[in-house]
Design an enzyme around this catalytic site. Structure first.
Site, mmCIF file in Angstrom:
data_model
loop_
_atom_site.group_PDB
_atom_site.id
_atom_site.type_symbol
_atom_site.label_atom_id
_atom_site.label_comp_id
_atom_site.label_asym_id
_atom_site.label_seq_id
_atom_site.Cartn_x
_atom_site.Cartn_y
_atom_site.Cartn_z
ATOM 1 C CB THR A 175 -0.569 0.099 1.322
ATOM 2 O OG1 THR A 175 -2.015 -0.951 1.145
ATOM 3 C CG2 THR A 175 -1.895 1.394 1.338
ATOM 4 N NE ARG A 203 -8.742 -6.851 3.594
ATOM 5 C CZ ARG A 203 -8.020 -5.959 4.073
ATOM 6 N NH1 ARG A 203 -7.752 -5.306 2.382
ATOM 7 N NH2 ARG A 203 -7.201 -6.229 4.868
ATOM 8 N N GLY A 205 -10.007 -2.996 4.017
ATOM 9 C CA GLY A 205 -8.974 -3.171 4.418
ATOM 10 C C GLY A 205 -9.129 -2.132 5.516
ATOM 11 C CG ASP A 206 -5.534 -0.727 7.621
ATOM 12 O OD1 ASP A 206 -5.022 -1.883 6.634
ATOM 13 O OD2 ASP A 206 -4.466 0.060 7.636
ATOM 14 N N GLY A 229 -4.886 -5.273 7.188
ATOM 15 C CA GLY A 229 -5.941 -4.009 7.419
ATOM 16 C C GLY A 229 -6.954 -4.285 8.646
#
Ligand code: ASP
Length: 322
Positions: A175, A203, A205-206, A229
């Site tokens: 990322t 899904r 993530g963070d 995440g």
């Protein structure tokens, strides 16, 4: 606070190629791209632009490079598609924008920023986010244009491993993110990602979640995260750091506590980049490495991948497949 000395920190993910697998050529390529990114952000700051413009400029360079898991170069999900997430936050008014699960946007951080500036919402997802993009005049990409052979082969390797039920620890955290302090003394943070390779479709993530993967407040600091995440969400990692700083903990201590204590205990591999309103910088990670670069308030540039001499050893050093 006009006239503050600007500074910027970027990351290209905490799932670096292991030292053993890194070639001189690859390392030079990654370092050159990190340098291009951090300098793009710093140029914007020196031109008097806002910290959020600088964060976007830096992230755009990494989104456009296939070397990182964001924009061009994003990983595939389990269904063989791309679902990209991004978010941005300004420390000056707690304005924020985020998009999740988009597959036709070349630079998801630009759309996250548009959600912040041109909608009454903080987060848009999937088709709704892309309809908003269309209305805002964004060029819509063919989802197939995000194909890179490297990421496709990575998906095949992971699928094969999962079929063999191999008990292996593999992470794909590349990322990208940036945090900046501008001449007005305002902080900003941004994060952009393809998520985790072979993730279940749907899904999230963070990275697009304000407080988990991204947070900025002028009363504390700006943080962008990379790593596992789900654990970063549970521990509200970015806000967790900012809240500690707001309560008086120095930035480096706050970031280190969250990354090397709280996240390690929760088995949450990864790292963060953080900057406070005085320009202090922290880049802790508990993985083998984290692609990162910074230009501090004195103008000094640093580009690093692995641990520098003297830096504490991370507790979670796994077999990382970039
Ligand atoms: N944090 C990202 C996610 O869980 C992955 C990464 O950092 O590469 O989606």
């Amino acid at each position: 606070m006009t006239g503050a000395k600007p500074a910027i920190v970027i990351h290209g993910g905490a799932g670096t190629i292991t030292r053993a697998d890194m070639t001189g050529e690859k390392e030079a390529e990654i370092r050159a791209k990190l340098q291009e990114s951090v300098q793009a952000g710093y140029r914007a700051l020196m031109a008097g632009e806002s910290s959020s413009r600088a964060v976007i400029a830096a992230i755009n360079v990494m989104e456009d490079s296939p070397l990182f898991n964001a924009g061009n170069g994003s990983v595939f999900n389990a269904a063989g598609n791309h679902e990209m997430d991004a978010s941005i936050m300004e420390g000056a008014g707690l304005n924020a924008g985020a998009v999740a699960s988009v597959s036709q946007i070349k630079n998801p951080i630009d759309l996250a920023s548009r959600v912040m500036t041109d909608s009454e919402h903080v987060m848009l997802m999937g088709d709704g986010a892309e309809e908003f993009a269309r209305q805002q005049g964004f060029k819509m990409m063919d989802p197939a244009s995000f194909y890179t052979d490297f990421r496709w082969q990575q998906l095949q390797r992971i699928r094969a491993r999962e079929q063999a039920k191999a008990d292996q620890k593999d992470q794909w955290y590349s990322t990208v993110g940036a945090v900046a302090l501008d001449m007005q003394g305002n902080l900003a943070a941004g994060t952009s990602t393809g998520g985790t390779c072979n993730k279940r479709w749907g899904r999230v993530g963070d990275s697009p979640i304000i407080g988990a993967g991204t947070y900025a407040s002028n009363s504390s600091c700006a943080v962008s995260a990379t790593g596992h995440g789900e654990v970063f969400i549970r521990h509200v990692a970015a806000y967790n750091i900012c809240q500690r700083v707001e309560l008086g903990t120095p930035l480096s201590e706050a970031a280190d506590t969250v990354v090397n204590d709280i996240l390690v205990k929760a088995n949450g591999e990864g790292g963060v980049i953080a900057i406070d309103r005085y320009g202090n910088i922290a880049t802790p990670f508990n993985s083998e490495g984290m692609y990162r670069a910074s230009i501090d308030t004195g103008g000094a540039m640093d580009i690093s991948i692995y641990r520098e001499d003297g830096e504490a050893e991370g507790a979670l050093v796994g077999n990382v497949d970039h």
